[in-house]
Design a protein around this motif. Sequence first.
Motif, PDB file in Angstrom:
ATOM      1  N   VAL A   1       0.980  -1.131  -0.127  1.00 29.69           N
ATOM      2  CA  VAL A   1       0.145  -0.105  -0.094  1.00 29.69           C
ATOM      3  C   VAL A   1       0.830   1.231  -0.099  1.00 29.69           C
ATOM      4  O   VAL A   1       0.673   2.142  -0.769  1.00 29.69           O
ATOM      5  CB  VAL A   1      -0.956  -0.064   1.197  1.00 29.69           C
ATOM      6  CG1 VAL A   1      -1.788   1.280   1.106  1.00 29.69           C
ATOM      7  CG2 VAL A   1      -1.973  -1.232   1.256  1.00 29.69           C
TER       8      VAL A   1
ATOM      9  N   LEU B   1      -6.498  -4.413   4.868  1.00 31.43           N
ATOM     10  CA  LEU B   1      -6.125  -3.468   3.643  1.00 31.43           C
ATOM     11  C   LEU B   1      -6.510  -2.173   3.967  1.00 31.43           C
ATOM     12  O   LEU B   1      -6.032  -1.043   3.587  1.00 31.43           O
ATOM     13  CB  LEU B   1      -6.314  -4.183   2.147  1.00 31.43           C
ATOM     14  CG  LEU B   1      -5.977  -3.585   1.186  1.00 31.43           C
ATOM     15  CD1 LEU B   1      -4.514  -3.274   0.961  1.00 31.43           C
ATOM     16  CD2 LEU B   1      -6.827  -4.067  -0.048  1.00 31.43           C
TER      17      LEU B   1
ATOM     18  N   PHE C   1      -4.900   1.848   3.972  1.00 36.29           N
ATOM     19  CA  PHE C   1      -5.363   2.761   3.206  1.00 36.29           C
ATOM     20  C   PHE C   1      -5.674   4.078   3.714  1.00 36.29           C
ATOM     21  O   PHE C   1      -5.349   5.147   3.779  1.00 36.29           O
ATOM     22  CB  PHE C   1      -6.458   2.294   2.125  1.00 36.29           C
ATOM     23  CG  PHE C   1      -5.978   1.807   0.804  1.00 36.29           C
ATOM     24  CD1 PHE C   1      -5.641   2.691  -0.266  1.00 36.29           C
ATOM     25  CD2 PHE C   1      -5.933   0.333   0.519  1.00 36.29           C
ATOM     26  CE1 PHE C   1      -5.078   2.350  -1.417  1.00 36.29           C
ATOM     27  CE2 PHE C   1      -5.451   0.079  -0.723  1.00 36.29           C
ATOM     28  CZ  PHE C   1      -4.860   0.902  -1.690  1.00 36.29           C
TER      29      PHE C   1
END
Length: 932
Positions: free
Chosen positions: A786, A843, A847
């Motif tokens: 990321v 995830l 972010f």
Amino acid sequence: MDPPLVNGVSPCEGPPGTKVKIWGENLGLSAADITSIMICGQECVEMMEWVSDHKILCESGGGIGRGRIIVTSQSGGSGTCTVYFTGLEPTSPGSPRLDPESESSVWMDENWEVFGSDQTVIEGLPALSGSKSHFSDPLGIIKGRVGRKVSMDVLQQLGRPEGSANLLAEDFNPVLFLLENHCGTSYQQLQQGLDHLKGEVEKTQQAPAQFIENNLDAFIQCYDALSDVNKLMLTNEKDSDGLTDKLENYFRSTTLEAEALFQGLLNRKLKADTTRNALTVLQRYRFLFNLPRSIERNIKNFEYEIVTNDYERAKSLFAGTKVKVFAKVLKEVESMVSKFRSDLRKQLLTNPTTFENQKKLIKYLLDLDYVGDPCWECVSGMHSWLLSQLLEAKMRYQTDTEFLDVPSIGRGHSRTQSNSSGGSVYSKATVGSHSRNPDSTHDASSKPKRIQFIEKLIDIIANNLPNFFKLGQAYFNRSLFNTTLNENQDNIISENISTKVHVFDEMLLEVCEVYTDLVNASLFEDALTDLPPDRVSKLGDWKPFDDDLAEVSGAWLPLCVRKIRTCLSLLQDLPLPAAPLSLVQQLSLNVCTLSSDTLFLRTTKDIEGLSEREDWRVQDEEGSIITSLPVLFENIVIDVLLTVKEIVIETHPGETKEQRDQLSSSSVEYFQGLLEDFCECLTMLAAPPDGESIKSSITRQETFSGALSEDNLNVPLPEEQLLLILSNSYYTRQYVSPRLFDCFMSHGYPSCPQVEQKFIEQLGELERKVFEYYIRLKVGPLVKLVAPGIHGGYFDWGTDSVPKGIRSYIKEILLYFVHVHAEVSSISEHITQQVLSQLLEKLIDEFHEQLRRVTSFSNQGRLVGYIELLVLQDTLAAYVTPSTRDKFMEIYDVIGSKLITKSYGRNIRDLSESFHESNSLQFRCFRATESF
């Protein structure tokens, strides 16, 4: 067991329904063991009452005529018979007549009655013999009798008087006479009858005086005649020389004349008598002179009965003779008989032998005037022989070299086998390592030495102790010697019988002590430490066996348990004293406990070793991809449960409920331990090796094929191992656990729902930890994609350039999800949704964290961030949870997506559709999941 032998019956005849007592040998182990009793060809087993193995009560059937009594048992088969029973016709004149004083051999209702026109029969008592024409009532009040029944309660209150109601009988009882003939007579009538009886008695007393009065003239005439005779005799004596002198002379002359006539005949008679006496004496001499040779010949031919009869005859004819030649021959006979007695005594003390042979030898010795008590010597000799057999077995199996190298169970039988790739696979054959019938897979030479020793001890006790007990019982009830004893023999035997009962009990106890101590010493290392010194000294020098008990006990101990229980069952059928029987019962419990504990402990080691033998080869069971571990675990546990069931659950004679409950309770604890050991085995497989970190499969230079790796060692990746562990645990929880507990309950083990619940909870906790560990392994490589994607290449979120497509790091993230999807679904498909949802949530958290670090966004920057997040959300829509959706909304707020969605709606739609069209094949697995 030998076939049944019937050698006695009482009575020997009777009509159908006669109660018959049957004596013999080997007449079954119990009532259930008797399958048939044929009396005169008729089956009578349904009317049988089994008393012991030498006595049976039975009711004869409808067989008529003379026939044998054949007893058939399950343990001995069809038997033989040496006596006969004669079945009589129901109305046969030979049928015995019942009376109160004689024992009846026929079952009859005690309330029987016989009615007649002139008789009344009391309940339980026979009527007077005779008919109406012969009956005279001394009370003079019976004009006609009607049969009535006297209540048994009345007889009981009267003490059931003895005697007879017959007026002419010596044991005449007036109470019985009144009960039989005047049961319904009133008291007033009885008083009248008493007055009548008194009148008759007075008449009888007056009869002599009346007779003299009526015949007085005759008496006077007789007196006058006797007086005349007396006077005449006195006159004759004065006038003559004497009447007797003439008679004397007549007799003498007659005698001389008779002697002259019969002298020759008398001489010939005297000569004949002398010749006859001489021949008789010669015949006696011939028997005596031939007796030594006859005794020798009969002994060689085993005609011992003839020897004893001839010896008894010789003693009766020549005992105490003063004729030297007779005394010399008789002395020779005594010498031969003395030697014969010694030989018989040696045979009597030689074991093993049959009970019938012992009885015959004892009879011969007693008939030969043996000095002492051969019966007790036989009992003492068999006791010494039993002890010597037990101790000789100990010496043999501790010293014989032929048993030192006997391979123990498991030698040459590998618990592992090589697979094609060089790895080690746990063999399913080892599931039978606790073989419930080791004799079926191992010959006698493969038995461990201590097992052979225990079997030998059991055989000695099972084959001989019942006979020893039977011998002692026959001695004390005097059935061991079936011959007439002389006074000296009877005194000796009677004194021994009265004083040797406790000695015999001590003999039984000593034999059982040595037997149980030897078995315990061979199985328990500290068995002799707690024994009294006198019991230890009886065993002699004890040398421990050199084989490993742990190696021999697992498969062979159940065999020992079965044989010890069989022996206990045989002894339980005997009325043994409590002390020796309790020793054998405690031995059975000890060996059962040891066998159960050993089997469970060996199973525990097998389960603990499953983690080392895991080869990670997969198989499809119930739609689940697992390794062989759950199946092996299930087979091992079921195998030990079936083996221990015979030891713990099944009821055996001589074992108490408390003993079985104790074994059952320990079995539940061991069973719970096996389940916990398997959980620990899965936990050990999930833990990373010391000093080595599990690397993410994303860092390896391998393609994301989604299938298990095929390297030279055939070992899956660490992440794949975790998935296999999760699948194994899931399969165990869903399928193996219910089957194990069903097996546990169906085979009689006690219910344990708490154990089952705890096992399910342990597996669930294990799955939770392994799942979290797997997520941690997968999250690391994912979140590392990321930050470089958001900040990589110094991307300017304040740019004015219109985005041309989706950046590559988004594709890498999605491909990583594809890889994880393939990895999880190929092994543990049931957790695919959960795994990808957790990864997506982690995830999005990353972010959110990275985008919050961006200081400012241009509209083009907002457009880039919004499109990338939208692509992720749309592609992974099947794994978006409500929590994840909220986090998506938070990120949209961070980048200010509301400012651009209206102005750049077309651009957003074109870029999103273009991305999905170009990558439809790569991300098709997500759509399939969503569709599913």
